[in-house]
Scaffold this motif. Structure first.
Motif, PDB file in Angstrom:
ATOM      1  N   GLN A 213       0.824  -1.210   0.000  1.00 43.34           N
ATOM      2  CA  GLN A 213       0.000   0.000   0.000  1.00 43.34           C
ATOM      3  C   GLN A 213       0.862   1.265   0.000  1.00 43.34           C
ATOM      4  O   GLN A 213       0.551   2.245  -0.656  1.00 43.34           O
ATOM      5  N   VAL A 214       2.003   1.195   0.729  1.00 45.00           N
ATOM      6  CA  VAL A 214       2.850   2.386   0.868  1.00 45.00           C
ATOM      7  C   VAL A 214       3.399   2.833  -0.493  1.00 45.00           C
ATOM      8  O   VAL A 214       3.500   4.022  -0.776  1.00 45.00           O
ATOM      9  N   ARG A 216       1.962   2.500  -3.410  1.00 43.16           N
ATOM     10  CA  ARG A 216       0.864   3.142  -4.112  1.00 43.16           C
ATOM     11  C   ARG A 216       0.676   4.572  -3.600  1.00 43.16           C
ATOM     12  O   ARG A 216       0.407   5.493  -4.366  1.00 43.16           O
ATOM     13  N   LYS A 217       0.862   4.734  -2.296  1.00 42.10           N
ATOM     14  CA  LYS A 217       0.719   6.069  -1.705  1.00 42.10           C
ATOM     15  C   LYS A 217       1.826   7.004  -2.183  1.00 42.10           C
ATOM     16  O   LYS A 217       1.586   8.184  -2.457  1.00 42.10           O
ATOM     17  N   SER A 220       1.004   8.039  -5.632  1.00 41.75           N
ATOM     18  CA  SER A 220      -0.135   8.938  -5.549  1.00 41.75           C
ATOM     19  C   SER A 220       0.306  10.342  -5.121  1.00 41.75           C
ATOM     20  O   SER A 220      -0.195  11.347  -5.630  1.00 41.75           O
ATOM     21  N   HIS A 221       1.259  10.391  -4.209  1.00 41.09           N
ATOM     22  CA  HIS A 221       1.779  11.690  -3.769  1.00 41.09           C
ATOM     23  C   HIS A 221       2.587  12.387  -4.859  1.00 41.09           C
ATOM     24  O   HIS A 221       2.520  13.614  -4.984  1.00 41.09           O
ATOM     25  N   ILE A 250      -5.554   6.503  -9.453  1.00 36.32           N
ATOM     26  CA  ILE A 250      -4.932   7.640  -8.765  1.00 36.32           C
ATOM     27  C   ILE A 250      -4.642   8.783  -9.751  1.00 36.32           C
ATOM     28  O   ILE A 250      -3.873   9.687  -9.459  1.00 36.32           O
TER      29      ILE A 250
END
Ligand code: C2E
Ligand code: MG
Ligand code: MG
Ligand code: MG
Length: 279
Positions: A213-214, A216-217, A220-221, A250
């Motif tokens: 998940q990290v 993907r984050k 996304s950022h 995203i």
């Protein structure tokens, strides 16, 4: 000594402990010959709009088929050419060839952009702006169809010089992308002050999208950051439908990768654009 290959009645050897016979030395020599004999090639890799799936542009990627070693990766020979200075000749050729090709696509009624990798040494050439202006003039390519890809490290080597170079280049009407974004020492201050149009998210991030998940984050950022800075964003190295799905969710603007197409000769891009009848 190791016998690496035998041609017609001759043998070429290389030996890593003797610089005069190292693979690097031989490649540098043979590259010089390939340049002279015009044996380098360009392939083009599709870049597609995430929302519509439409082909928006292509990245020009150099190919060298060595007469006896076979295909040599640019990952190996570009750094050699950087070091020897051959990159200046190669870079000028790539630029002209890519612009000439993009002009043909444009003349055929499409608006496909062409991305050209600009190495640090090219960017630091005093007459680079004039050179690029000359190529645009000679080929007749609309400047907005040319995208120059530079790496973070090239941008940061001499930030002040690069900033003024990039500003002059921008005045020609072309666009500038940061290649392999996220793998160098990104500095938010340079990102904000440089005239950059697009961030190319490095394959390293794309390939890990599904793992945690990290990751993907993080991607996304980066996309949010691009939006904040009013830049576009493209993910490199998209290989799976799952990665593409995540990127669409995203709101990554564009995608590039084997999923949509490998780097191919210009004639294959013609076919994609339905410019030549497929058999
Ligand atoms: P780059 O500019 O980041 O180009 C993208 C590289 O990723 C290309 O490798 C491309 O074939 C590869 N790639 C694209 N999609 C995928 C994918 O889905 N999966 C995987 N595993 N790989 C993918 P290539 O053609 O071997 O080029 C490597 C590097 O060599 C380029 O990285 C660029 O830094 C340099 N290079 C290539 N052509 C030129 C050139 O004309 N001039 C200069 N200065 N450098 C070049
Ligand atoms: Mg690139
Ligand atoms: Mg890249
Ligand atoms: Mg690169």
């Amino acid at each position: 000594y190791q016998v690496k290959y035998g041609g017609k009645g001759h043998h070429r050897m290389y030996c890593e402990t003797d610089p005069a016979f190292s693979r690097k030395f031989i490649l540098e020599q043979d590259l010089g010959q390939a340049i002279e004999e015009n044996r380098l090639l360009l392939h083009y890799q599709p870049q597609i709009d995430s929302a519509s799936g439409q082909l928006k542009g292509v990245e020009a990627l150099i190919r060298w088929n060595h007469p006896t070693f076979g295909p040599i990766s640019p990952v190996e020979f570009i750094p050699i050419a950087e070091e020897s200075g051959q990159i200046l000749t190669i870079g000028a050729w790539v630029l002209k060839q890519a612009c000439r090709q993009a002009k043909q696509w444009s003349d055929a009624g499409t608006s496909i952009k062409v991305g050209v990798n600009l190495s640090p040494r090219q960017l630091h050439q005093p007459d680079i702006v004039g050179q690029i202006a000359g190529v645009l003039r000679e080929t007749g390519l609309a400047p907005e169809l040319l995208d120059l890809e530079i790496t973070e490290s090239a941008a940061l080597e001499q930030p002040e010089l690069v900033l003024s170079r990039l500003s002059e280049l921008k005045q020609l009407g072309l666009t500038i992308s940061i290649d392999d974004f996220g793998t160098g020492y990104s500095s938010l201050s340079y990102l904000e002050s440089f005239p950059i149009d697009k961030l190319k998210i490095a394959r390293q991030f794309t390939s890990k999208l599904e793992n945690r998940q990290v990751n993907r984050k993080i991607v996304s950022h980066i996309i949010d950051l691009a939006r904040t800075l009013e830049m576009s964003v493209i993910a490199e190295g998209v290989e799976s439908e799952n990665q593409a799905e995540i990127l669409r969710s995203i709101e990554c603007v564009e995608m590039q990768g084997f999923l949509f197409g490998r780097p191919v000769p210009a004639s294959d891009i013609d076919r994609l654009l339905s410019l030549t009848p497929s058999e």
